[in-house]
Design an enzyme around this catalytic site. Structure first.
Site, short mmCIF file in Angstrom:
data_model
loop_
_atom_site.label_atom_id
_atom_site.label_comp_id
_atom_site.label_asym_id
_atom_site.label_seq_id
_atom_site.Cartn_x
_atom_site.Cartn_y
_atom_site.Cartn_z
N GLU A 245 11.08 -4.27 13.40
CA GLU A 245 11.89 -4.53 12.50
C GLU A 245 13.15 -4.19 13.33
O GLU A 245 14.19 -4.57 12.41
CB GLU A 245 12.40 -2.37 11.71
CG GLU A 245 10.85 -2.13 10.75
CD GLU A 245 9.59 -1.52 12.01
OE1 GLU A 245 9.25 -2.23 12.80
OE2 GLU A 245 8.47 -1.69 10.75
N ASP B 239 1.19 -0.87 0.10
CA ASP B 239 -0.62 -0.37 -0.22
C ASP B 239 0.43 1.46 0.11
O ASP B 239 0.22 2.02 -0.06
CB ASP B 239 -1.07 0.01 1.61
CG ASP B 239 -0.43 -0.54 2.56
OD1 ASP B 239 0.63 -0.61 2.23
OD2 ASP B 239 -0.81 0.05 3.52
N1 UDP Z 1 -1.35 -8.30 5.81
C1 UDP Z 1 -0.92 -9.25 5.21
N2 UDP Z 1 -1.65 -9.88 5.58
C2 UDP Z 1 -2.89 -8.26 7.37
C3 UDP Z 1 -2.03 -7.10 7.10
C4 UDP Z 1 -1.73 -7.22 6.63
O1 UDP Z 1 -0.40 -10.33 4.58
O2 UDP Z 1 -3.42 -9.75 7.04
C5 UDP Z 1 0.14 -6.85 4.54
C6 UDP Z 1 -0.32 -6.03 4.05
O3 UDP Z 1 -0.74 -5.85 2.72
C7 UDP Z 1 1.14 -5.18 3.47
C8 UDP Z 1 1.69 -5.35 4.98
O4 UDP Z 1 1.04 -6.91 5.54
O5 UDP Z 1 1.65 -5.28 2.15
C9 UDP Z 1 1.90 -4.55 6.65
O6 UDP Z 1 0.09 -4.46 6.68
P1 UDP Z 1 -0.52 -2.55 6.75
O7 UDP Z 1 -0.07 -2.02 5.16
O8 UDP Z 1 -2.11 -3.28 7.01
O9 UDP Z 1 0.24 -2.45 8.02
P2 UDP Z 1 0.79 -1.32 7.85
O10 UDP Z 1 1.19 0.17 6.60
O11 UDP Z 1 -1.32 -0.19 8.25
O12 UDP Z 1 1.41 -0.43 9.48
MN MN Z 2 0.70 -0.19 4.94
#
Ligand code: UDP
Ligand code: MN
Length: 249
Positions: free
Chosen positions: A199, A114
């Site tokens: 991380e 995203d």
């Molecule tokens: N993701 C996943 N399973 C989940 C939720 C998220 O594989 O149940 C993936 C999502 O597609 C993205 C990454 O993990 O590539 C990070 O998730 P997200 O963007 O929701 O996290 P944020 O950026 O809000 O911390």
């Molecule tokens: Mn994200």
């Protein structure tokens, strides 16, 4: 020849998934010498991702692993409650260990589906020796977070949220040389890591802060943004479906 950039992307099924993957794949199409490792958070591979990868023309590897139930976010959970994409990124690391050799030149980058990526970012990371770092935009309650650099060395971090973490950086803010990863066969993301420490759980075993390689104009340029896509509301469509007037294409 250019070292290969291995881009690791965890992804999961939801309404906006195809839009996210179209945007990311079409960014990656502009980057030479790149190998996309897409890992679905699912028990089986979906046809949506399978087809998208096939049609992209990119060099890719398609994997899947389902997040264990106890660690999976539930509908309505705030998304910070549990770490996301952890088992998926670890599976990609395992794939690299099983399919690449210490003599292979490359760099590994964790690119969530995203975010928004400038093409220049890939030029910056290409010749990473150990771990390179740069600012990340729109994250941590700030316009950007960034490593602080003095005389070409990272001396600390500009970040407000849990600044005492070993590596107070977002996943999108660093890349690791393939050789360093292969030389450390047990380095991985810890599923049980406390919030914000994912991380660090990987980086701690690989580098020290003094070894980090600052990129993007001494970490003064933002080339990646931690954008997030709003969950679309389906109220109208659900109403139509109830009346038997739904449509599918
Ligand atoms: N993701 C996943 N399973 C989940 C939720 C998220 O594989 O149940 C993936 C999502 O597609 C993205 C990454 O993990 O590539 C990070 O998730 P997200 O963007 O929701 O996290 P944020 O950026 O809000 O911390
Ligand atoms: Mn994200």
């Amino acid at each position: 020849i250019l070292p290969i950039i291995y881009v690791i992307t965890p992804t999961f099924t939801r309404l906006v998934q195809k839009a996210e993957l179209v945007r990311l794949s079409q960014t990656l199409m502009h980057v030479p010498s790149l190998h996309w490792i897409v890992v679905e958070d699912a028990a089986t591979k979906t046809s949506l991702v399978t087809e998208l990868l096939k049609q992209s023309g990119l060099q890719y590897t398609h994997l899947n692993v389902e997040t264990p139930k106890d660690f999976k976010l539930k509908e309505g959970d705030p998304n910070w409650l549990k770490p996301r994409g952890v088992e998926q990124r670890n599976l990609a690391l395992q794939w690299l260990r099983d399919n690449r050799e210490l003599s292979d030149e490359g760099v590994v980058y964790f690119a969530d589906d995203d975010n928004t990526y400038s093409l220049q970012l890939f030029q910056e990371m290409r010749f990473t020796k150990r771990v390179s770092v740069w600012p990340v935009g729109l994250v941590g309650g700030m316009r950007f977070e960034r490593p602080l650099v003095e005389n070409g060395k990272v001396t600390g971090f500009y970040t407000a949220w849990k600044p005492n973490r070993p590596f107070p950086m977002d996943m999108a803010g660093f890349a690791i040389s393939l050789q360093l990863l292969l030389a450390n066969p047990t380095a991985h993301f810890h599923l049980e890591a406390e919030r914000g420490y994912l991380e660090s759980s990987l980086l701690e075993t690989l580098v020290s802060i003094e070894e980090l390689e600052p990129k993007a104009d001494q970490c003064r340029k933002v080339l990646i943004w931690h954008t997030r896509t709003e969950k679309p509301k389906m109220k109208q469509e659900e109403a139509l479906q109830k009346q038997g007037l739904g449509s599918d294409i």
